[in-house]
Design an enzyme around this catalytic site. Structure first.
Site, PDB file in Angstrom:
ATOM      1  N   GLU A   5       0.845  -1.196   0.000  1.00 46.77           N
ATOM      2  CA  GLU A   5       0.000   0.000   0.000  1.00 46.77           C
ATOM      3  C   GLU A   5       0.880   1.246   0.000  1.00 46.77           C
ATOM      4  O   GLU A   5       1.965   1.264   0.587  1.00 46.77           O
ATOM      5  CB  GLU A   5      -0.881  -0.018   1.250  1.00 46.77           C
ATOM      6  N   LYS A  61      -9.954   0.850  -1.849  1.00 49.32           N
ATOM      7  CA  LYS A  61      -9.976   0.452  -0.443  1.00 49.32           C
ATOM      8  C   LYS A  61     -11.379   0.649   0.130  1.00 49.32           C
ATOM      9  O   LYS A  61     -11.998   1.707  -0.051  1.00 49.32           O
ATOM     10  CB  LYS A  61      -8.945   1.270   0.339  1.00 49.32           C
ATOM     11  N   CYS A  95      -4.813  -3.461   3.550  1.00 54.04           N
ATOM     12  CA  CYS A  95      -4.443  -3.095   4.914  1.00 54.04           C
ATOM     13  C   CYS A  95      -5.638  -3.167   5.889  1.00 54.04           C
ATOM     14  O   CYS A  95      -6.032  -4.245   6.311  1.00 54.04           O
ATOM     15  CB  CYS A  95      -3.792  -1.713   4.917  1.00 54.04           C
TER      16      CYS A  95
END
Length: 291
Positions: A45, A120, A154
């Site tokens: 990321e 995301k 993440c």
């Protein structure tokens, strides 16, 4: 194809002075993955946020505009690199404009020119408050020569619902590009990667950023982590579920093989079967009791 050789990146932040130096550094890592016969390379990321270190310190709003301005270069570089190398490349994530908002977008480049993306889904307080990013609004389950996979970036991996939906849609591998700047953040992501592998009986590949820049930036200037490939903690995998892992906080590529024959053997003959032994009716009933 039943075996996928994965290279997961522990991307070391190092001093750079030019954009060319940044792209050359990425190419050297791609070359290393090719040399070690990887089929898939996973960058972390915020990979392109390393470029913020070569320009004067910016506000988050300015950083979004700067990174968005190199989007075409980013896409061209990775599309060309994948085609030339013959391997699939998850090019980390990149801040770019999607419609009228900035998003944290992961892009997976294939040698045949196909590009699959995933915004995301869950944003950290910093991403909401400072970056002011927009949420992803759908989960892309991606077909590959090795089977189906999904990308959970993440913080996304800390939410079991997203991984369960991916597994229900047939994903047998989750790619988790991450950026964690401190030990507590890393262990949250690492431990939930392993939890998702156990509860869904699938593979999770984790990449991250390590090291620290002397030139401080508000957005990305240090990282803490250890990349790895994780499987269920059950037959026929290692007892700890770790197929491969790097040296903590060292800049390196970690190579490991996801054997999907072993994964299917686990789903058929494992000691436990959490992916199949769920009780959805019970969960619905208990949820209704709170309404």
């Amino acid at each position: 194809m039943t075996q996928l050789r994965i290279a997961v990146m522990q991307y070391g932040l190092s001093p750079i002075q030019t954009e060319a130096q940044f792209w050359d550094g990425l190419q050297s890592r791609i070359d290393e993955a090719v040399k070690e016969k990887a089929d898939l390379l996973v960058f972390p990321e915020y990979t392109t946020a390393h470029l913020l270190s070569i320009v004067p310190a910016m506000s988050y709003e300015e950083a979004c505009g700067y990174l968005d301005g190199i989007t075409a270069v980013y896409r061209d570089f990775f599309q060309s690199a994948s085609a030339k190398s013959g391997i699939a490349i998850l090019a980390g994530t990149h801040i770019c404009r999607d419609e009228r908002r900035f998003v944290n977008k992961a892009s997976l480049f294939f040698p045949d020119g196909r590009v699959e993306t995933q915004n995301k889904l869950h944003l950290t307080p910093e991403e909401q408050r400072d970056w002011k990013l927009g949420y992803g609004d759908g989960l892309n389950v991606i077909g590959t020569p090795w089977g189906k996979l999904a990308i959970l970036t993440c913080y996304d991996i800390e939410f079991p619902e997203a991984a369960r939906i991916a597994a229900d849609k047939g994903a047998e591998l989750i790619l988790c590009p991450s950026y964690t700047e401190a030990a507590n953040g890393y262990y949250r992501v690492r431990n939930t990667c392993q939890a998702r592998a156990i509860e869904n009986q699938l593979f999770v590949a984790l990449s991250g950023i390590v090291g620290e820049l002397t030139e401080k930036r508000s957005q990305v200037d240090r990282g803490y982590g250890q990349a790895g490939l994780f499987a269920p903690c059950d037959f026929p995998f290692p007892p700890d579920g770790v197929i491969g892992a790097g040296e903590m906080n060292e800049s390196m590529l970690v190579f490991a093989t996801a054997d999907f024959t072993m994964l299917r053997e686990n789903r058929e003959r494992g000691t436990v079967a959490p992916f199949y032994d769920r009780r959805p009716a019970l969960y619905r009933k208990e949820n209704e009791s709170f309404k």
